[in-house]
Write a protein that holds these residues in place. Sequence first.
Motif, PDB file in Angstrom:
ATOM      1  N   LEU A   1      12.782  45.384  36.413  1.00 11.54           N
ATOM      2  CA  LEU A   1      14.007  44.319  36.853  1.00 11.54           C
ATOM      3  C   LEU A   1      14.787  45.594  36.775  1.00 11.54           C
ATOM      4  O   LEU A   1      14.535  46.423  36.219  1.00 11.54           O
ATOM      5  N   LYS A   2      15.497  45.337  38.129  1.00  9.81           N
ATOM      6  CA  LYS A   2      16.876  46.539  38.585  1.00  9.81           C
ATOM      7  C   LYS A   2      18.066  46.250  38.675  1.00  9.81           C
ATOM      8  O   LYS A   2      18.103  45.218  39.657  1.00  9.81           O
TER       9      LYS A   2
ATOM     10  N   THR B   1      21.266  41.003  35.254  1.00  5.78           N
ATOM     11  CA  THR B   1      20.312  41.556  35.641  1.00  5.78           C
ATOM     12  C   THR B   1      19.842  41.633  34.074  1.00  5.78           C
ATOM     13  O   THR B   1      19.013  42.206  32.482  1.00  5.78           O
ATOM     14  N   GLU B   2      20.834  42.470  32.949  1.00  8.41           N
ATOM     15  CA  GLU B   2      21.612  42.958  31.878  1.00  8.41           C
ATOM     16  C   GLU B   2      21.059  41.870  30.983  1.00  8.41           C
ATOM     17  O   GLU B   2      20.346  41.937  30.151  1.00  8.41           O
TER      18      GLU B   2
ATOM     19  N   ARG C   1      16.725  41.246  31.455  1.00  5.59           N
ATOM     20  CA  ARG C   1      16.537  42.011  31.033  1.00  5.59           C
ATOM     21  C   ARG C   1      16.019  41.733  29.441  1.00  5.59           C
ATOM     22  O   ARG C   1      15.143  42.222  28.505  1.00  5.59           O
ATOM     23  N   ASN C   2      17.450  41.600  28.433  1.00  5.72           N
ATOM     24  CA  ASN C   2      17.023  41.458  27.648  1.00  5.72           C
ATOM     25  C   ASN C   2      16.471  39.841  27.369  1.00  5.72           C
ATOM     26  O   ASN C   2      15.664  40.376  26.143  1.00  5.72           O
TER      27      ASN C   2
ATOM     28  N   GLN D   1      12.122  41.696  27.572  1.00  7.73           N
ATOM     29  CA  GLN D   1      12.474  41.822  26.011  1.00  7.73           C
ATOM     30  C   GLN D   1      12.288  40.394  24.973  1.00  7.73           C
ATOM     31  O   GLN D   1      11.291  41.559  23.851  1.00  7.73           O
TER      32      GLN D   1
ATOM     33  N   VAL E   1       9.487  45.514  30.425  1.00  5.89           N
ATOM     34  CA  VAL E   1      10.310  45.733  31.867  1.00  5.89           C
ATOM     35  C   VAL E   1      10.153  46.977  32.056  1.00  5.89           C
ATOM     36  O   VAL E   1       9.951  48.031  31.471  1.00  5.89           O
TER      37      VAL E   1
ATOM     38  N   ASP F   1      11.306  49.349  35.263  1.00  4.94           N
ATOM     39  CA  ASP F   1      12.192  49.484  36.668  1.00  4.94           C
ATOM     40  C   ASP F   1      11.328  50.195  38.203  1.00  4.94           C
ATOM     41  O   ASP F   1      10.238  51.014  38.204  1.00  4.94           O
TER      42      ASP F   1
ATOM     43  N   THR G   1      20.038  38.376  40.114  1.00  6.81           N
ATOM     44  CA  THR G   1      18.797  39.380  39.948  1.00  6.81           C
ATOM     45  C   THR G   1      17.974  38.571  40.328  1.00  6.81           C
ATOM     46  O   THR G   1      17.633  37.207  40.259  1.00  6.81           O
TER      47      THR G   1
ATOM     48  N   ALA H   1      13.758  39.092  40.497  1.00  7.82           N
ATOM     49  CA  ALA H   1      12.699  40.198  39.623  1.00  7.82           C
ATOM     50  C   ALA H   1      11.383  39.650  39.702  1.00  7.82           C
ATOM     51  O   ALA H   1      10.866  39.237  40.837  1.00  7.82           O
TER      52      ALA H   1
ATOM     53  N   SER I   1      16.218  32.977  30.922  1.00  5.24           N
ATOM     54  CA  SER I   1      16.874  33.587  31.520  1.00  5.24           C
ATOM     55  C   SER I   1      17.585  33.218  32.117  1.00  5.24           C
ATOM     56  O   SER I   1      19.052  33.090  31.466  1.00  5.24           O
TER      57      SER I   1
END
Length: 379
Positions: free
Chosen positions: A169-170, A300-301, A304-305, A308, A314, A316, A336, A338, A370
Amino acid sequence: MNQTELEAHLISIRRQLHQYPELSNQEFETTRSIEKWLRELDIMIRKTKLKTGVFADIQGGKPGPIVAVRADIDALPIEEKTGLPYASKVKGVMHACGHDFHTAALIGAAYLLKKNQSELNGTVRLLFQPAEELGGGANQVIADGQLDGVETIIGLHNKPELPVGTIGLKEGPLMAAVDRFHVVLYGKGSHAAIPQHGKDPIVTAGHLITALQTVVSRSVSPLQSAVLSVTKIVGGSTWNVIPDDVILEGTIRTFDTAIREDVKAKFYTIVEAVAAAFSQKVKIDWFPGPPPLVNHKAVTEIARNAAQQQSLLVTDPELSMAGEDFAYYLNNVPGTFAFFGTNGNEEWHHPAFTLDESAIIKAAYFLYNSSKEVLNQWN
């Protein structure tokens, strides 16, 4: 269903799809199967004017935004060489890019979302998109109105070189813009022993291929990324005749819109100049594909959370020069995309492409978690 039962069900779905792959805009049985699986979950299917593809809404118990989650459903014109017991039964067609994996994962997410529907702060729209491999399916979906009202979007693609349990994920650019070119050099044929009576397009093609290599190496900053590849050349019919014409085809990949336009302009300049230098005419056909795929920072953030919290590792991801028409969605709404680890043996589009099916349930939970978190946090 408990998690073990759900996983077995999703693997069964993936294997059914894998055995009966369908090409872009021909996904009729795939569409009927997806509709059946969604109706079994009592999920509301949306109207569409498209011949293939399925779209559905899961409206939460609380008001909120609409987040879309997308899976592509088409296969490729490739003869499968995996030797799997559930290998393709359709000659010359194969799910060699893992779209069966994506579809099964979204069915799994749909089950989880429906099961927890009352807790959702908004609506999740399911997009089972046709024709990704042709690069135009997303635009068909958008034109059909399936993105209307959507505020954010989430998607994923299996990544064979990443292990199961890992997700890439970025924010920012992730996948390249895709352009295809078709060039015809019109010379004048002659006997190979008297080339002075002709205008040899093979010699011109050789100079052109060499000159085109300077587009990236001398026109694009080393700090930027671009690829120009001539991948096909057709000319001549026998050993002692210079042909009338030569055809060249290839692709250009870029991550930046300005660089994309600049590379195209230089391509035209070089092709026309080289042809003129050898007193030949030229015809250039340009086929623009998807734009660069650029992930939105905030979405994306959130994803990402969510990953996790699911105990996914996760990472890059490296930029990919492959194209993805998910980029068209991101040109309309933030979202986003992934890369999901599947521990495969071969890269995408290989006739022996396989993946680790234990990743399906993890991908289903990621899409569920997500999308749920985006609903919770998106204002």
